[in-house]
Scaffold this motif. Structure first.
Motif, PDB file in Angstrom:
ATOM      1  N   ASP A  37       0.870  -1.378   0.051  1.00  0.00           N
ATOM      2  CA  ASP A  37      -0.030  -0.060  -0.098  1.00  0.00           C
ATOM      3  C   ASP A  37       0.770   1.101  -0.038  1.00  0.00           C
ATOM      4  OD1 ASP A  37      -2.056   1.627   0.294  1.00  0.00           O
ATOM      5  OD2 ASP A  37      -2.785   1.018   2.028  1.00  0.00           O
ATOM      6  N   THR A  38       0.454   2.022  -0.825  1.00  0.00           N
ATOM      7  CA  THR A  38       1.270   3.547  -1.147  1.00  0.00           C
ATOM      8  C   THR A  38       0.596   4.550  -0.411  1.00  0.00           C
ATOM      9  OG1 THR A  38       0.279   3.915  -3.196  1.00  0.00           O
ATOM     10  CG2 THR A  38       2.417   2.614  -3.139  1.00  0.00           C
ATOM     11  N   ASP A  39      -0.072   4.273   0.697  1.00  0.00           N
ATOM     12  CA  ASP A  39      -0.574   5.293   1.373  1.00  0.00           C
ATOM     13  C   ASP A  39       0.306   6.375   1.901  1.00  0.00           C
ATOM     14  OD1 ASP A  39      -2.387   6.832   3.207  1.00  0.00           O
ATOM     15  OD2 ASP A  39      -2.713   5.367   4.498  1.00  0.00           O
ATOM     16  N   PRO A  40       0.249   7.598   1.763  1.00  0.00           N
ATOM     17  CA  PRO A  40       1.130   8.698   2.180  1.00  0.00           C
ATOM     18  C   PRO A  40       1.456   8.526   3.885  1.00  0.00           C
ATOM     19  CG  PRO A  40      -0.427   9.356   0.798  1.00  0.00           C
ATOM     20  CD  PRO A  40      -0.849   8.254   0.866  1.00  0.00           C
ATOM     21  N   GLY A  41       0.120   8.165   4.423  1.00  0.00           N
ATOM     22  CA  GLY A  41       0.525   8.077   5.813  1.00  0.00           C
ATOM     23  C   GLY A  41       1.022   6.886   6.198  1.00  0.00           C
ATOM     24  N   ALA A  42       1.596   5.835   5.537  1.00  0.00           N
ATOM     25  CA  ALA A  42       2.031   4.899   6.253  1.00  0.00           C
ATOM     26  C   ALA A  42       3.361   4.841   6.827  1.00  0.00           C
ATOM     27  CB  ALA A  42       2.086   3.814   4.696  1.00  0.00           C
ATOM     28  N   THR A  43       3.803   4.153   7.588  1.00  0.00           N
ATOM     29  CA  THR A  43       5.145   4.193   8.385  1.00  0.00           C
ATOM     30  C   THR A  43       6.094   3.783   7.303  1.00  0.00           C
ATOM     31  OG1 THR A  43       4.734   2.167   9.283  1.00  0.00           O
ATOM     32  CG2 THR A  43       3.852   3.726  10.558  1.00  0.00           C
ATOM     33  N   MET A  44       7.330   4.096   7.919  1.00  0.00           N
ATOM     34  CA  MET A  44       8.380   3.379   7.181  1.00  0.00           C
ATOM     35  C   MET A  44       8.512   1.947   6.988  1.00  0.00           C
ATOM     36  SD  MET A  44      11.246   4.360   5.501  1.00  0.00           S
ATOM     37  CE  MET A  44      11.467   6.183   6.022  1.00  0.00           C
ATOM     38  N   GLU A  45       8.068   1.112   7.981  1.00  0.00           N
ATOM     39  CA  GLU A  45       8.068  -0.147   7.849  1.00  0.00           C
ATOM     40  C   GLU A  45       7.158  -0.514   6.864  1.00  0.00           C
ATOM     41  OE1 GLU A  45       8.854  -4.145   8.645  1.00  0.00           O
ATOM     42  OE2 GLU A  45       9.783  -2.261   9.464  1.00  0.00           O
ATOM     43  N   GLU A  46       5.925   0.251   6.673  1.00  0.00           N
ATOM     44  CA  GLU A  46       4.734  -0.111   5.421  1.00  0.00           C
ATOM     45  C   GLU A  46       5.535   0.190   4.115  1.00  0.00           C
ATOM     46  OE1 GLU A  46       1.534   2.074   7.326  1.00  0.00           O
ATOM     47  OE2 GLU A  46       0.823   0.249   8.334  1.00  0.00           O
ATOM     48  N   ARG A  47       6.235   1.282   4.173  1.00  0.00           N
ATOM     49  CA  ARG A  47       6.719   1.519   2.850  1.00  0.00           C
ATOM     50  C   ARG A  47       7.680   0.626   2.085  1.00  0.00           C
ATOM     51  NH1 ARG A  47       6.910   7.032   5.314  1.00  0.00           N
ATOM     52  NH2 ARG A  47       5.212   8.194   4.676  1.00  0.00           N
ATOM     53  N   LYS A  48       8.285  -0.124   2.913  1.00  0.00           N
ATOM     54  CA  LYS A  48       9.302  -1.210   2.518  1.00  0.00           C
ATOM     55  C   LYS A  48       8.407  -2.260   1.840  1.00  0.00           C
ATOM     56  CE  LYS A  48      12.659  -0.588   6.301  1.00  0.00           C
ATOM     57  NZ  LYS A  48      13.204  -1.495   7.431  1.00  0.00           N
ATOM     58  N   THR A  49       9.137  -2.793   0.617  1.00  0.00           N
ATOM     59  CA  THR A  49       8.384  -3.684   0.062  1.00  0.00           C
ATOM     60  C   THR A  49       8.489  -5.099   0.591  1.00  0.00           C
ATOM     61  OG1 THR A  49      10.223  -4.145  -1.425  1.00  0.00           O
ATOM     62  CG2 THR A  49       8.752  -2.325  -2.179  1.00  0.00           C
ATOM     63  N   LEU A  50       7.365  -5.767   0.254  1.00  0.00           N
ATOM     64  CA  LEU A  50       7.266  -7.141   0.698  1.00  0.00           C
ATOM     65  C   LEU A  50       8.516  -8.104   0.056  1.00  0.00           C
ATOM     66  CD1 LEU A  50       5.737  -9.101   2.474  1.00  0.00           C
ATOM     67  CD2 LEU A  50       4.529  -9.677   0.469  1.00  0.00           C
ATOM     68  N   GLY A  51       8.816  -7.585  -1.183  1.00  0.00           N
ATOM     69  CA  GLY A  51      10.256  -8.517  -1.462  1.00  0.00           C
ATOM     70  C   GLY A  51      11.328  -8.171  -0.890  1.00  0.00           C
ATOM     71  N   PHE A  52      11.447  -6.825  -0.387  1.00  0.00           N
ATOM     72  CA  PHE A  52      12.686  -6.580   0.488  1.00  0.00           C
ATOM     73  C   PHE A  52      12.764  -7.430   1.628  1.00  0.00           C
ATOM     74  CE2 PHE A  52      14.407  -4.413   4.206  1.00  0.00           C
ATOM     75  CZ  PHE A  52      15.416  -4.370   4.210  1.00  0.00           C
ATOM     76  N   HIS A  53      11.750  -7.439   2.258  1.00  0.00           N
ATOM     77  CA  HIS A  53      11.785  -8.538   3.702  1.00  0.00           C
ATOM     78  C   HIS A  53      11.955  -9.880   3.166  1.00  0.00           C
ATOM     79  CE1 HIS A  53      10.279  -5.553   6.343  1.00  0.00           C
ATOM     80  NE2 HIS A  53       9.483  -5.099   5.403  1.00  0.00           N
ATOM     81  N   LEU A  54      11.177 -10.435   2.131  1.00  0.00           N
ATOM     82  CA  LEU A  54      11.628 -11.766   1.835  1.00  0.00           C
ATOM     83  C   LEU A  54      12.750 -12.230   1.277  1.00  0.00           C
ATOM     84  CD1 LEU A  54       7.909 -12.283  -0.040  1.00  0.00           C
ATOM     85  CD2 LEU A  54       8.367 -13.130   2.315  1.00  0.00           C
ATOM     86  N   SER A  55      13.429 -11.273   0.672  1.00  0.00           N
ATOM     87  CA  SER A  55      14.827 -11.483  -0.217  1.00  0.00           C
ATOM     88  C   SER A  55      15.780 -11.432   1.152  1.00  0.00           C
ATOM     89  CB  SER A  55      14.896 -10.644  -1.118  1.00  0.00           C
ATOM     90  OG  SER A  55      15.073  -9.555  -0.603  1.00  0.00           O
ATOM     91  N   ALA A  56      15.541 -10.646   2.129  1.00  0.00           N
ATOM     92  CA  ALA A  56      16.657 -10.407   3.328  1.00  0.00           C
ATOM     93  C   ALA A  56      16.503 -11.337   4.249  1.00  0.00           C
ATOM     94  CB  ALA A  56      16.317  -8.941   3.761  1.00  0.00           C
ATOM     95  N   ARG A  57      15.245 -12.186   3.933  1.00  0.00           N
ATOM     96  CA  ARG A  57      15.097 -13.066   5.231  1.00  0.00           C
ATOM     97  C   ARG A  57      14.847 -12.458   6.444  1.00  0.00           C
ATOM     98  NH1 ARG A  57      18.956 -18.109   2.842  1.00  0.00           N
ATOM     99  NH2 ARG A  57      18.037 -18.039   0.763  1.00  0.00           N
ATOM    100  N   PHE A  58      14.257 -11.314   6.382  1.00  0.00           N
ATOM    101  CA  PHE A  58      13.891 -10.786   7.795  1.00  0.00           C
ATOM    102  C   PHE A  58      12.485 -10.877   8.444  1.00  0.00           C
ATOM    103  CE2 PHE A  58      17.389  -6.918   7.076  1.00  0.00           C
ATOM    104  CZ  PHE A  58      18.346  -7.923   7.441  1.00  0.00           C
ATOM    105  N   PRO A  59      12.220 -11.302   9.535  1.00  0.00           N
ATOM    106  CA  PRO A  59      10.943 -11.125  10.041  1.00  0.00           C
ATOM    107  C   PRO A  59      10.327  -9.942   9.796  1.00  0.00           C
ATOM    108  CG  PRO A  59      12.569 -11.228  11.831  1.00  0.00           C
ATOM    109  CD  PRO A  59      13.348 -11.261  10.619  1.00  0.00           C
TER     110      PRO A  59
END
Length: 897
Positions: free
Chosen positions: A282-304
């Motif tokens: 979601d590209t909501d302008p009011g989203a937090t920094m965590e929400e602005r990170k793409t899901l692919g980043f979390h999956l590729s970095a293997r971060f929870p």
């Protein structure tokens, strides 16, 4: 007893999976009470399902081999033939195999099946031993070694088949030892078979211990798995969330059906697809920094990750919150992600609705008080930046409460929606309209400071709101009052602007409603004065500052006194006499009218007790008093206390009581009439007059308002007061009611009132309101004499004014005195004749045309051809000073179009 003790001992405590030797030895044949232990026992029986088939195959192979190698023994005709035990063994094998195959149909407990298998092994061992012995007896050339080979083959296979069940292994060992004793002959063989049988039994017990422990652990894991699956199913069924799992390559290996439903497919169709291909952050302008990170980043970095807001790559407006954790094996190898998803769609809709309700009025859809406050503050900030003012309207609906009380709140709500539409249409692009609550609206006009435009908008707004409405077959008419204020850019605050607009609105209502008034600084002092006056009024009764004066009411026929009207007066210690027109409305607003009204009633009745019995006392009853549920009891109490007959009390009620018309109003009228008091409709002809009031309200008298009485005898062509009074008298006589004319001051008006048939007269011509002592003397007189002017004189301007006129073609200066709207007195040295027409140029005012009506030495009287506006004689203020003092620099001044 032994079986019961074992059954109790066979129920291990939680965490004790390893079975003891005794427990393993007798576990399969014991009667177990625990459901979990019975499940383990049934699982162990399942491992023995092919034991009979294994033994049967062995028996068939060995017996067939023997018969093929020694055909002479196969067809021996005696009972000692080897074929007999061989056939019996095979029949037992077949029967046991069939019984094991269909054991579930017989619903036998596991321990019963194992016991039967033990008996089966014992019988098979015995039969197989007899088979070996029969071979040896039939063939003299067969050696003991051949018989032993046959026996060992069968018994060895039985031992193998029963190796996992200690009771069966025990039976097999017993059969082997017995067979060795009977047919072995050699002590060495007996010892070997015994040792091997015991070793097989020990191995069987050890295997049983491990298998039982594994079974118990498996049951516990399965129970936990079933419980976890129930939790998962219940969680997914609630629709509050779902589960997902990916492999090391990032493709889905598990998804809940709820996720698949949003893609309108089955869950199996999504397996094998990359998770990131299905979702977008979601590209909501009011989203937090965590929400602005793409899901692919979390999956590729293997971060929870936790609570990452995503949307499915579908047409639906769906929002999810995803949380996930990477999965690693014991060697640290990455296996994929596993996590949970939550559907945020309804939550976001609810949040949007809550936000909308927090900012907009649910009834009209207009911005509410909080939103209008924000709009006003933004407009003021913008005004400071642009150095241009900001205007605000405060709008209050007139007579709206009457609609709610008479037609009901649903009609009132529908009316408010239509009013909101009209206000929005009028305001257009000039500003934002909002509803503050009830029947109060607000308009913010950023950058608009043009007085002409603001006046035009206010007039149009009032006109549009005042147009009739048609709601569910009801024709509804209301009005509006508007308070206007203009903010100074860079200095005005929202609170101050709202307060100023409220003061202007109060002034608009006080001016008669249906008007618009601009805020003036003097309104602050007036509000402070009103507040101080209210505080002083609260203590006026205790301080003895209030008094009651009485004005006579006289019969027109014989000029006898019919009664007196009680009028409250306030003599302030420092302010002096304060007009009732000023403090009575204040008492109504402050909620003091009930206390003051009751005091006036009690005082008046006490005074009336000293009057003759035929003289009545009239007391005003405000709408707030009348609508008080306890008004009837209050009146009855004071009548009883004073001893005055109820028919001597006349309660004067204005038409304001009908604004809250309903069952309670009719009930109050009925109770007051039952009490015996007289009712008078005061100020008839003003306000919201309706003949329906006279139809259902039991009035005894109608009081004609003084606005119709004063000047009624005037011969002006525009004077219609006499016709109105005549109509009221006719109506009252038809309904059997008396009439009373208020405000009679001249003999001409009194004569007209008599001619029109009015029953009673009240006014200065028969006396001004007086205190109790004077009233007592007057009450005991038979008649009262009229005293006053013959007719009403027009207001006159007393100051002398210079003027220029032409008399007999000679231009000269004259002096004007006693200037009224109809004429003036002129001082002039040249004589003039009545009937002469003059053009008189008043210095500083302008020319007026007049005719001479009378003339005498040095003066004459003139009558103007047209009504003269006396305000033209008022001194003019310098325009420069006016612009400097009254109009700030940021306000544009022009005439409204």
């Amino acid at each position: 007893m032994r079986r019961s003790r074992f059954a109790k001992a066979s129920q291990p405590e939680q965490g004790q999976d390893r079975a003891s030797i005794s427990e393993a030895l007798w576990f399969d044949v014991a009667s177990l009470s625990s459901t979990e232990e019975q499940s383990v026992s049934a699982w162990r029986v399942a491992t023995l399902e092919h034991a009979a088939l294994l033994l049967g195959a062995t028996h068939l192979l060995v017996a067939g081999t023997c018969f093929l190698l020694m055909p002479q023994i196969a067809f021996a005709a005696s009972l000692a033939s080897p074929a007999v035990p061989a056939v019996l063994v095979l029949l037992l094998d077949v029967g046991a195999a069939v019984a094991l195959k269909y054991r579930d149909r017989f619903k036998l407990p596991p321990h019963t099946i194992v016991r039967a298998l033990c008996a089966y092994l014992a019988a098979v061992g015995l039969m197989w031993t007899l088979f070996g012995a029969a071979i040896a007896s039939q063939d003299r050339h067969a050696t003991d070694h051949a018989m032993v080979a046959v026996m060992v083959a069968g018994l060895a296979m039985a031992a193998i088949a029963s190796i996992s069940c200690p009771p069966m292994a025990m039976v097999t060992a017993a059969v082997c030892i017995v067979a060795s004793l009977l047919f072995g002959g050699s002590p060495v063989m007996l010892i070997c078979i015994t040792v091997l049988s015991l070793l097989a039994l020990a191995y069987s017990v050890s295997c049983a211990q491990s298998i039982i422990a594994a079974g118990r652990k498996r049951l516990r894991v399965e129970a936990l798995a079933r419980k976890a699956q129930c939790f998962v199913d219940e969680f997914e069924d609630t629709g509050r969330g779902w589960f997902w799992e990916t492999n090391a390559e990032g493709t889905l290996s598990y998804v809940s059906q709820q996720l698949a439903d949003d893609f309108q497919c089955e869950a199996a169709e999504l397996l094998g697809r990359r998770f990131t291909d299905l979702l977008s952050v979601d590209t909501d302008p009011g989203a937090t920094m965590e929400e602005r990170k793409t899901l692919g980043f979390h999956l590729s970095a293997r971060f929870p990750f936790s609570d990452v807001v995503v949307r499915p790559a579908s047409d639906g407006e769906v929002h999810w919150s995803l949380s996930g954790n990477p999965i690693f094996d014991e060697h640290g190898r990455f296996l994929g992600f596993r996590g949970i998803g939550t559907d945020l769609t309804e939550q976001r809709r609810s949040e949007q609705e809550i936000t909308r309700l927090a900012r907009f009025d649910s009834l009209t859809g207009l911005p509410n008080r909080a939103m209008m406050r924000q709009t006003l503050e933004e407009a003021l900030r913008n005004a400071a930046h642009r150095q241009k003012g900001c205007a605000m309207f405060l709008i209050d609906l007139d007579r709206f409460k009457n609609v709610n009380d008479t037609l009901g709140h649903p009609i009132g709500d529908a009316l408010l929606r239509q009013v909101a539409d009209r206000l929005t249409s009028v305001m257009g692009i000039h500003g934002q309209i909002g509803r503050l609550g009830g029947d109060e609206f607000q308009a913010v006009l950023p950058g608009t400071v043009d007085i002409g435009l603001l006046e035009s908008l206010a007039r149009t707004l009032i006109e549009q709101v005042s147009r009739p409405y048609m709601i569910e077959g009801h024709k509804v008419t209301i009005g509006a009052s508007v308070g206007i204020t203009i903010g100074d850019p860079g200095r005005s605050q929202a609170d101050a602007l709202v307060r100023n607009a409220d003061l202007a609105l109060y002034a608009a209502k006080a001016a008669g409603r249906g008007k618009h008034i601009f805020y003036e600084p003097s309104m602050h002092s007036e509000a402070a004065e009103r507040q101080q006056l209210e505080n002083e009024l609260r203590q006026a009764i205790e301080r003895g500052e209030l008094s009651v004066h009485y004005q006579p009411i006289v019969r027109t026929a014989g000029e006898e006194i019919s009664g007196f009207e009680a009028l409250v007066r306030w003599q302030h210690p420092t302010r002096g006499a304060i007009s009732p027109a000023k403090f009575v409305p204040l008492a109504e607003e402050a909620g003091l009218i009930g206390k003051i009204g009751e005091w006036v009633l009690a005082t008046s009745l006490e005074e009336a007790s000293h009057w003759p019995d035929h003289v009545r006392v009239a007391v005003n009853l405000s709408p707030l008093q009348f609508n008080d549920p306890g008004v009837v009891a209050m009146v009855a109490e004071h009548l009883e206390t004073s001893g005055v007959r109820p028919d001597r009390l006349e309660l004067e009620i204005t038409e304001g009581v009908f604004l809250a018309d309903g069952d309670s109003t009719d009930d109050t009228f009925a109770k007051l009439k039952k009490l015996g008091v007289r009712l008078s409709l005061d100020d008839f002809g003003t306000g919201y007059s309706s003949l329906g009031y006279l139809k259902k309200a039991p009035f005894d008298k109608i009081k004609i308002d003084q606005s119709f009485v004063r000047g009624a005898a005037s011969t002006s062509s525009t004077n219609r007061n006499a016709a109105i009074i005549r109509a009221i008298v006719t109506l009252a006589e038809t309904l059997g009611m008396d009439t009373c004319a208020e405000g009679v001051e001249t003999h001409d008006d009194l004569q007209l009132i008599r001619e029109l048939g009015v029953s009673m007269v009240q006014g200065y011509i028969f006396g001004r309101p007086a205190d109790g002592e004077i009233t007592r003397r007057l009450a005991n007189t038979v008649t009262v004499e009229a005293d006053g002017y013959q007719c009403i004189r027009e207001p006159r301007h007393r100051l002398m004014r210079r003027a220029i006129t032409a008399i007999d073609e000679e231009v000269l200066e004259i002096k004007l005195r006693n200037i009224s709207s109809m004429g003036a007195l002129a001082e002039c040295p040249i004589p003039v004749a009545p009937g002469d027409h003059l053009v008189i140029d008043i210095v500083g005012v302008g020319p007026v045309r007049a005719v001479v009506r009378w003339s005498q030495s040095g003066m004459f009287g003139v009558q103007f051809h047209e009504t003269f506006d006396l305000t033209r004689l008022a001194p003019k203020k310098a325009k420069g000073n006016q612009a400097k003092m009254l109009i700030p620099w940021y306000v544009e001044r022009r005439e409204a179009s």
